[in-house]
Enzyme design. Sequence first.
Site, short mmCIF file in Angstrom:
data_model
loop_
_atom_site.label_atom_id
_atom_site.label_comp_id
_atom_site.label_asym_id
_atom_site.label_seq_id
_atom_site.Cartn_x
_atom_site.Cartn_y
_atom_site.Cartn_z
N ASP A 1 0.85 -1.19 0.00
CA ASP A 1 0.00 0.00 0.00
C ASP A 1 0.89 1.24 0.00
O ASP A 1 2.09 1.17 0.28
CB ASP A 1 -0.89 -0.02 1.25
CG ASP A 1 -2.12 0.86 1.11
OD1 ASP A 1 -2.29 1.51 0.06
OD2 ASP A 1 -2.93 0.88 2.06
N GLU B 1 2.82 4.68 -4.29
CA GLU B 1 2.90 5.47 -5.53
C GLU B 1 4.26 6.15 -5.75
O GLU B 1 4.60 6.36 -6.93
CB GLU B 1 1.77 6.52 -5.55
CG GLU B 1 0.39 5.96 -5.76
CD GLU B 1 -0.10 5.14 -4.56
OE1 GLU B 1 -0.77 4.11 -4.79
OE2 GLU B 1 0.20 5.51 -3.42
N ASP C 1 -8.88 2.94 -2.57
CA ASP C 1 -9.91 3.53 -1.70
C ASP C 1 -11.13 3.97 -2.50
O ASP C 1 -11.48 5.17 -2.53
CB ASP C 1 -9.33 4.71 -0.92
CG ASP C 1 -8.14 4.31 -0.07
OD1 ASP C 1 -7.97 3.10 0.17
OD2 ASP C 1 -7.38 5.20 0.35
#
Length: 794
Positions: free
Chosen positions: A448, A451, A527
């Site tokens: 997670d 990025e 999300d």
Amino acid sequence: MNGGRGLGQGVVRSVRSVKVLGAVRGLQGLRAALRQRRTDAWGLQARGAERARVPGPVGEAEPLPGGGIVRFARSELRISVSVGGTVFWGWDGAEPSPSYALAGEPPEPDVRAQLEPDTDGGWRVVSERVTLAVSRHGAVEIRTPGGVLLRRDLPPRWWEPVAGGPARWVQRSELPADARFFGLGGRASGPRLRNGSYRLWNTDPKGGFAPGDDPLYLTMPVQFVVSDAGTHLAFHDNTWDGRVTIAEGEEGHGSGHDRPGTSEVRMSGGPLRCWVVVGTPARVLHGWAALTGAPALPPAWALGPQHARWGFGSEREVRRVVAGYRERGLPLSAVHLDIDHYDGHRVFTVDRERFPDLPGLAAELREQGVRLVSIVDPAVKAEPGDPVYDSGAAAGAFVRDARGQEVRGVVWPGECAYPDFTDPGVREWWGGLYEERLAQGFSGFWHDMNEPVSFAPFGDMTLPRSARHALEGRGGDHREAHNVYGLAMARAGYEGLRRLRPEERPFLFTRSGWAGMQRYGGTWSGDVSTGWPGLRASLSLVLGLGLCGVPYSGPDVGGFDGSPSPELYLRWFQLGAWLPLFRTHAAIDAGRREPWEFGPEVLEHARAALVERERLRPYFVTLAQLARLTGAPYVRPVWWGAPEDRALRDCEDAFLLGDALLVAPVLARGADRRAVRLPRGRWYDTATERVYEGPGQVLLDAPLSRIPVLARAGAVLPVRGADGALELEAWAPAAGRTGGGLVVRDRGDGWDPADIERYTTRLAAGRVLVERVTDTGTEPVRDLRVRVRGGARD
């Protein structure tokens, strides 16, 4: 798409991010954002004046195996056609390697295909499966063997800083007027990409997202184009920040001319090079997998239902949830622990107060058939004394700025440093850290915040663009490394797990990634906002990612934030039960998402979905094996077998699961019936066994208890019988037709090669006959029970 939700909502999201972090971390994020701007102001050279350039008129050409080099007045173009018909072209010396997308060496050129003069002063390469033509001004055309145009890439244009630095460029392409666009990674608006502009920059959208939001966590310069002329995939192999602008064409009426579709790719730097794969949808993705790598094969347990929550809080709560599933007779394969199980949110640690015996909990759950999956974030708390930080600092593992200082950002643990996963040595160091996770009893991992994210109340929530990266020894900055950061992290984790547990297939999925990420695992929606638009976006993401070569994915069932109504939760649950990654998940303030929390009616209908998912587990195992062997996604658009059917191209609310099943989820509030577009052939409603003939549209019942699922006539698929044994489910073929299916049996979670079994169906004297295909013909099925539906048993 362009604009997202506007500046006002962007500010609201930023404020929300600060609220979630708390006042202290919010101020840390503000300071980090200001520091990032100062770092880039010092570390990035201003572009200044620029000089535009185009290729100019054609000059000489140099033949090479499978193609050659065509030189123009101000540039040169390398073209090549591989043995399998895959096309490569690159400008200004750009070659296939180095590339983060390619799985290994580029494919061998087709030596039978020769560069030869074309009409009007251009050049061409003619091969068995494709013709590649270059005009005298630098346009590149891809045509079918019959000469039908698939795409025309116009001469590119570069803007080069006069003082030096990376050139930005634009490449415009023309497509057939009837072409439809898909792909570009994980896009919430889709799967068909409408007219608009799509950014190529992996981004945390700062909270939940819905169909209008772009970009998201996982972008790829991969376009899948479908037209009457055929299907093809175009991949611009460039990791820099960019943008793709799409405009569908329009066919002329009467004596009017067609207006072609257009695609414009703009990149802020990096090479201008492209791969094109042509053929049927199945052939295109097989060629794409051959180029970028076979999808990783998840262990069989990862194809079952999984449950996650940000905020389990303790071993006691985990036990309570698992016991709730068991007491209600609900199957469960895995429980995912989020960041709250860490000590102070620090990666590769455990909060010993709330989880005093994590290995014991893992062993206890595994005896019940439930695995533990751990979240892993890349950000490392930058605090001397933290074992991970100390070992990483000693190894020089963290990203630095142009002055040689560690780049710092703010994530859940506070001020953090970031491993440089583009360095092979750093990947090896990071992969070794998973030994701690394995010792805690974890069986799988989800990456997670990769990025990567650095919390900030404004601007991009990521690292400075001037941050330095190894880039496999070539050196460069974050402008080139950003989009492959998550991909390289996935590689580090996957290869580390291969070293630590060589006898087991790793289970890993990642929020961010890039082209070729399927080699290391899958992904999930991130999300996604709770609401009916979020439900629709969930399906769009899975379909679009499958066409980019990532077959294993799924959404947060119920949405990430907020509280779904019982109806919305149930419809999301029913969709999730037919997707590869079937996982319920919720944010820390979104409440519990166990099926029994929504009342007895939802519980019973969710139970039916879970039971059917478990019954079809052998079919999912087969689809996973076939995805690895062929590149075909489990979840496919309804036009997969008939891309020439224009009505199917526009169908976005249903999908094929393998070749055998068509799933039509309910995506609107209050619906108890829904229209379903059928491909050609006979289809059976699996609930009623009523027969429908395609192509065409039918109206089917969709009560709260189920969603419409249809089986293709003649299909054979493996299922789990009432006693748990493997069985074959065969659907009667139409009169005068035959059918069949493939079966790959579950041989455990190791590396045994797949043994593909082939079965056929036919009508014999009015009865359905199911036979196994052998090297010498067919034979009766003796070792499996066969259940015939839609017709009489043999």
